[in-house]
Design an enzyme around this catalytic site. Structure first.
Site, mmCIF file in Angstrom:
data_model
loop_
_atom_site.group_PDB
_atom_site.id
_atom_site.type_symbol
_atom_site.label_atom_id
_atom_site.label_comp_id
_atom_site.label_asym_id
_atom_site.label_seq_id
_atom_site.Cartn_x
_atom_site.Cartn_y
_atom_site.Cartn_z
ATOM 1 N N TYR A 1 0.819 -1.213 0.000
ATOM 2 C CA TYR A 1 0.000 0.000 0.000
ATOM 3 C C TYR A 1 0.859 1.272 0.000
ATOM 4 O O TYR A 1 0.417 2.317 0.482
ATOM 5 C CB TYR A 1 -0.936 -0.006 1.216
ATOM 6 C CG TYR A 1 -2.146 -0.901 1.031
ATOM 7 C CD1 TYR A 1 -3.108 -0.615 0.062
ATOM 8 C CD2 TYR A 1 -2.341 -2.021 1.835
ATOM 9 C CE1 TYR A 1 -4.218 -1.416 -0.113
ATOM 10 C CE2 TYR A 1 -3.461 -2.846 1.667
ATOM 11 C CZ TYR A 1 -4.389 -2.522 0.694
ATOM 12 O OH TYR A 1 -5.507 -3.308 0.527
ATOM 13 N N ARG B 1 -18.652 -5.951 -0.465
ATOM 14 C CA ARG B 1 -18.371 -5.111 0.721
ATOM 15 C C ARG B 1 -19.656 -4.776 1.491
ATOM 16 O O ARG B 1 -19.643 -4.707 2.719
ATOM 17 C CB ARG B 1 -17.636 -3.842 0.290
ATOM 18 C CG ARG B 1 -16.156 -4.120 0.001
ATOM 19 C CD ARG B 1 -15.497 -2.935 -0.620
ATOM 20 N NE ARG B 1 -14.046 -3.058 -0.701
ATOM 21 C CZ ARG B 1 -13.301 -2.349 -1.523
ATOM 22 N NH1 ARG B 1 -13.862 -1.457 -2.327
ATOM 23 N NH2 ARG B 1 -11.997 -2.498 -1.545
ATOM 24 N N GLU C 1 0.274 -5.668 -8.771
ATOM 25 C CA GLU C 1 -0.170 -6.297 -7.525
ATOM 26 C C GLU C 1 -0.171 -7.821 -7.635
ATOM 27 O O GLU C 1 0.155 -8.522 -6.672
ATOM 28 C CB GLU C 1 -1.560 -5.753 -7.164
ATOM 29 C CG GLU C 1 -1.498 -4.281 -6.781
ATOM 30 C CD GLU C 1 -2.865 -3.616 -6.626
ATOM 31 O OE1 GLU C 1 -2.889 -2.419 -6.323
ATOM 32 O OE2 GLU C 1 -3.904 -4.289 -6.811
HETATM 33 P P1 CMP Z 1 -8.382 -0.913 -0.682
HETATM 34 O O1 CMP Z 1 -9.361 -0.845 -1.780
HETATM 35 O O2 CMP Z 1 -7.653 -2.182 -0.437
HETATM 36 O O3 CMP Z 1 -7.299 0.265 -0.859
HETATM 37 C C1 CMP Z 1 -6.732 1.000 0.186
HETATM 38 C C2 CMP Z 1 -7.269 0.615 1.522
HETATM 39 O O4 CMP Z 1 -7.058 1.566 2.529
HETATM 40 C C3 CMP Z 1 -8.796 0.489 1.448
HETATM 41 O O5 CMP Z 1 -9.165 -0.595 0.676
HETATM 42 C C4 CMP Z 1 -9.136 0.439 2.914
HETATM 43 O O6 CMP Z 1 -8.844 -0.824 3.510
HETATM 44 C C5 CMP Z 1 -8.148 1.480 3.448
HETATM 45 N N1 CMP Z 1 -8.774 2.809 3.537
HETATM 46 C C6 CMP Z 1 -9.132 3.615 2.538
HETATM 47 N N2 CMP Z 1 -9.647 4.763 3.004
HETATM 48 C C7 CMP Z 1 -9.579 4.681 4.345
HETATM 49 C C8 CMP Z 1 -9.958 5.565 5.398
HETATM 50 N N3 CMP Z 1 -10.498 6.768 5.155
HETATM 51 N N4 CMP Z 1 -9.746 5.159 6.658
HETATM 52 C C9 CMP Z 1 -9.199 3.947 6.913
HETATM 53 N N5 CMP Z 1 -8.816 3.053 5.948
HETATM 54 C C10 CMP Z 1 -9.015 3.436 4.679
#
Ligand code: CMP
Length: 156
Positions: free
Chosen positions: A68, A121, A145
């Site tokens: 990430y 989700r 990825e």
């Molecule tokens: P994902 O789609 O895997 O991509 C980035 C990840 O960061 C997202 O899913 C969440 O798990 C996390 N994420 C994104 N926005 C937030 C937020 N505002 N607060 C906490 N976690 C977040």
């Protein structure tokens, strides 16, 4: 014949690697620990995705941070690294026409409160962070990825 005219055939297991019909996903620790991975994989297959590669693994905090890295300046980055290394995950490479866009439709919005009814989700995410599943947002990121977890394996 110049170099640009001469192309070797790709090995059979790489014939789709440069096309747009693959995406990458991982089922996240909240969904694995809750026992929802089977139901989620069933939804993925019923939506027409073929599983090209799959495994169960656990990230270290550092590896989660690498995955990430694009979010490293975001306020949630440290919590995300901790959460994503807190338990088992199930990364997968999936194949289907229009894979990236169709898969993002199937999983729904990042925040489950905003996800459409019937999406993965909406059904299984616990919060915006513990949101059950990841889906690549572009063909390029799907490739990057997928390689992060499966480079060097037969499936990839
Ligand atoms: P994902 O789609 O895997 O991509 C980035 C990840 O960061 C997202 O899913 C969440 O798990 C996390 N994420 C994104 N926005 C937030 C937020 N505002 N607060 C906490 N976690 C977040």
């Amino acid at each position: 014949m110049s170099d640009s005219e001469y192309s070797l055939p790709l090995p059979p297991n790489q014939k789709h690697s440069m096309t747009t019909n693959r995406t990458f996903t991982m089922i996240k620790p909240d969904a694995v620990v809750a026992g929802n991975s089977g139901a989620i994989i069933k939804m993925i297959e019923e939506a027409g995705f073929r599983i090209v590669a799959i495994k169960k693994t656990q990230l270290t905090t550092d590896r989660a941070g690498q995955f990430y890295a694009v979010h490293s300046e975001r306020p949630f980055y440290n919590d995300l690294r901790t959460y994503m290394s807190s338990g088992s995950i199930i990364p997968m490479i999936l194949e289907k026409d229009n894979a990236v866009a169709d898969f993002r439709k199937l999983i729904g919005a990042t925040n489950p409160a905003q996800a459409e009814e019937g999406t993965i989700r909406k059904l299984y995410a616990k919060s915006i962070e513990a949101n059950a599943i990841h889906g690549s947002d572009s063909d390029e990121n799907a490739q990057i990825e997928g390689s992060f977890f499966f480079a060097g394996t037969d499936e990839f």
